[in-house]
Design an enzyme around this catalytic site. Sequence first.
Site, PDB file in Angstrom:
ATOM      1  N   LYS A  11       0.870  -1.164   0.049  1.00 12.45           N
ATOM      2  CA  LYS A  11      -0.048  -0.010  -0.074  1.00 12.45           C
ATOM      3  C   LYS A  11       0.987   1.264   0.037  1.00 12.45           C
ATOM      4  O   LYS A  11       1.967   1.173   0.239  1.00 12.45           O
ATOM      5  CB  LYS A  11      -0.878   0.039   1.320  1.00 12.45           C
ATOM      6  CG  LYS A  11      -2.017  -1.182   0.973  1.00 12.45           C
ATOM      7  CD  LYS A  11      -3.034  -1.407   2.183  1.00 12.45           C
ATOM      8  CE  LYS A  11      -3.894  -2.452   2.168  1.00 12.45           C
ATOM      9  NZ  LYS A  11      -4.898  -2.296   3.156  1.00 12.45           N
ATOM     10  N   TYR A  51     -12.295  -2.001  -3.801  1.00 11.08           N
ATOM     11  CA  TYR A  51     -12.741  -1.923  -2.353  1.00 11.08           C
ATOM     12  C   TYR A  51     -14.228  -1.789  -2.412  1.00 11.08           C
ATOM     13  O   TYR A  51     -14.917  -1.464  -1.395  1.00 11.08           O
ATOM     14  CB  TYR A  51     -12.084  -1.097  -1.291  1.00 11.08           C
ATOM     15  CG  TYR A  51     -10.726  -1.295  -1.208  1.00 11.08           C
ATOM     16  CD1 TYR A  51     -10.555  -2.368  -0.286  1.00 11.08           C
ATOM     17  CD2 TYR A  51      -9.631  -0.811  -1.429  1.00 11.08           C
ATOM     18  CE1 TYR A  51      -9.277  -2.825   0.105  1.00 11.08           C
ATOM     19  CE2 TYR A  51      -8.133  -1.105  -0.839  1.00 11.08           C
ATOM     20  CZ  TYR A  51      -8.185  -2.242  -0.181  1.00 11.08           C
ATOM     21  OH  TYR A  51      -6.976  -2.458   0.422  1.00 11.08           O
ATOM     22  N   ASN A 114      -2.047  -0.251   6.543  1.00  9.57           N
ATOM     23  CA  ASN A 114      -1.783  -1.692   7.099  1.00  9.57           C
ATOM     24  C   ASN A 114      -0.581  -2.158   6.275  1.00  9.57           C
ATOM     25  O   ASN A 114      -0.900  -3.578   6.339  1.00  9.57           O
ATOM     26  CB  ASN A 114      -2.796  -2.408   7.770  1.00  9.57           C
ATOM     27  CG  ASN A 114      -3.936  -2.604   6.684  1.00  9.57           C
ATOM     28  OD1 ASN A 114      -3.784  -2.357   5.430  1.00  9.57           O
ATOM     29  ND2 ASN A 114      -4.874  -3.432   7.027  1.00  9.57           N
ATOM     30  N   HIS A 117      -2.094  -5.487   1.134  1.00  3.57           N
ATOM     31  CA  HIS A 117      -3.399  -6.364   1.054  1.00  3.57           C
ATOM     32  C   HIS A 117      -3.059  -7.765   0.622  1.00  3.57           C
ATOM     33  O   HIS A 117      -2.196  -7.943   0.108  1.00  3.57           O
ATOM     34  CB  HIS A 117      -4.124  -5.462  -0.145  1.00  3.57           C
ATOM     35  CG  HIS A 117      -5.255  -6.536  -0.838  1.00  3.57           C
ATOM     36  ND1 HIS A 117      -6.647  -6.674  -0.298  1.00  3.57           N
ATOM     37  CD2 HIS A 117      -4.941  -7.461  -1.889  1.00  3.57           C
ATOM     38  CE1 HIS A 117      -7.239  -7.608  -0.823  1.00  3.57           C
ATOM     39  NE2 HIS A 117      -6.584  -7.873  -1.810  1.00  3.57           N
ATOM     40  N   GLU A 128      -8.814 -10.203  -8.407  1.00  5.56           N
ATOM     41  CA  GLU A 128      -7.963  -9.080  -8.281  1.00  5.56           C
ATOM     42  C   GLU A 128      -6.714  -9.315  -9.084  1.00  5.56           C
ATOM     43  O   GLU A 128      -6.189  -8.362  -9.563  1.00  5.56           O
ATOM     44  CB  GLU A 128      -7.429  -9.071  -6.655  1.00  5.56           C
ATOM     45  CG  GLU A 128      -8.770  -8.798  -5.801  1.00  5.56           C
ATOM     46  CD  GLU A 128      -8.437  -9.233  -4.294  1.00  5.56           C
ATOM     47  OE1 GLU A 128      -9.356  -8.928  -3.690  1.00  5.56           O
ATOM     48  OE2 GLU A 128      -7.300  -9.417  -3.910  1.00  5.56           O
TER      49      GLU A 128
HETATM   50  P1  ATP Z   1      -7.279  -5.986   2.879  1.00  6.15           P
HETATM   51  O1  ATP Z   1      -8.413  -6.231   2.009  1.00  6.15           O
HETATM   52  O2  ATP Z   1      -6.568  -4.610   2.560  1.00  6.15           O
HETATM   53  O3  ATP Z   1      -6.215  -7.232   2.662  1.00  6.15           O
HETATM   54  P2  ATP Z   1      -8.031  -7.059   5.254  1.00  6.15           P
HETATM   55  O4  ATP Z   1      -8.904  -8.057   4.378  1.00  6.15           O
HETATM   56  O5  ATP Z   1      -7.564  -7.536   6.355  1.00  6.15           O
HETATM   57  O6  ATP Z   1      -7.527  -5.969   4.454  1.00  6.15           O
HETATM   58  P3  ATP Z   1     -10.751  -5.579   5.129  1.00  6.15           P
HETATM   59  O7  ATP Z   1     -11.811  -5.719   6.281  1.00  6.15           O
HETATM   60  O8  ATP Z   1     -10.827  -6.260   3.931  1.00  6.15           O
HETATM   61  O9  ATP Z   1      -9.546  -5.995   5.875  1.00  6.15           O
HETATM   62  O10 ATP Z   1     -10.466  -4.140   4.988  1.00  6.15           O
HETATM   63  C1  ATP Z   1      -9.826  -3.607   3.786  1.00  6.15           C
HETATM   64  C2  ATP Z   1      -9.076  -2.250   4.348  1.00  6.15           C
HETATM   65  O11 ATP Z   1      -9.845  -1.284   4.615  1.00  6.15           O
HETATM   66  C3  ATP Z   1      -8.009  -2.586   5.292  1.00  6.15           C
HETATM   67  O12 ATP Z   1      -6.757  -3.394   4.917  1.00  6.15           O
HETATM   68  C4  ATP Z   1      -7.745  -1.318   6.116  1.00  6.15           C
HETATM   69  O13 ATP Z   1      -6.715  -0.676   4.894  1.00  6.15           O
HETATM   70  C5  ATP Z   1      -8.954  -0.565   5.828  1.00  6.15           C
HETATM   71  N1  ATP Z   1      -9.935  -0.937   6.922  1.00  6.15           N
HETATM   72  C6  ATP Z   1     -10.532  -1.841   7.118  1.00  6.15           C
HETATM   73  N2  ATP Z   1     -11.082  -1.832   8.568  1.00  6.15           N
HETATM   74  C7  ATP Z   1     -11.023  -0.354   8.930  1.00  6.15           C
HETATM   75  C8  ATP Z   1     -11.450   0.657   9.903  1.00  6.15           C
HETATM   76  N3  ATP Z   1     -12.094   0.200  10.728  1.00  6.15           N
HETATM   77  N4  ATP Z   1     -10.788   1.941   9.816  1.00  6.15           N
HETATM   78  C9  ATP Z   1     -10.069   2.113   8.862  1.00  6.15           C
HETATM   79  N5  ATP Z   1      -9.749   1.469   7.914  1.00  6.15           N
HETATM   80  C10 ATP Z   1      -9.950   0.387   7.775  1.00  6.15           C
HETATM   81 MG    MG Z   2      -9.911  -7.695   2.601  1.00  4.98          MG
END
Ligand code: ATP
Ligand code: MG
Length: 139
Positions: A11, A51, A114, A117, A128
């Site tokens: 990211k 997203y 974080n 992804h 994807e």
């Molecule tokens: P990713 O899809 O990026 O691998 P993930 O599957 O662990 O991450 P998801 O629930 O799919 O988590 O959320 C997608 C992304 O949205 C997260 O990686 C983070 O960057 C952001 N995100 C998720 N929850 C929150 C939150 N509560 N506050 C801010 N950003 C969030």
């Molecule tokens: Mg995810």
Amino acid sequence: MAGNTTFTMIKPQAVADGNMGNIIAKIIDGGYTIKALKFTRLTKEQAMKFYAVHKDRPFYSHLVEFMTSGPIIAAILEKENAVEEYRKYIGSTDPANAEPGTIRALFATSMEKNAVHGSDSDENAIIEGNFFFSEFERF
Ligand code: ATP
Ligand code: MG
């Protein structure tokens, strides 16, 4: 049966922090083979589409803004049981809960920023990967 392919992005914050080399090295150290790799920047439309499952969540517009704030690395990775293994390897979404030594524990700075992804299903890994790479860009 579990597939052997996943998709990852490094990211914008992790790229801006200078950690793209460290993260790629960590991915290779974890036994993943890089099948495709690209340095690019998402448009707003691409980030919204990527997203879209989160479009009704309160963090969605900020997430789209963040994901378009700078370049990212996109990659297709191969390993046995890749989706599940890689999600364990990167750690929890919130780096505060990520296991020590995981990519997010090492390189994330917040729940949103974080570091990486990782696809959450074999089906999404294919979708994807196809979002970023043509067949001529896979090795
Ligand atoms: P990713 O899809 O990026 O691998 P993930 O599957 O662990 O991450 P998801 O629930 O799919 O988590 O959320 C997608 C992304 O949205 C997260 O990686 C983070 O960057 C952001 N995100 C998720 N929850 C929150 C939150 N509560 N506050 C801010 N950003 C969030
Ligand atoms: Mg995810």
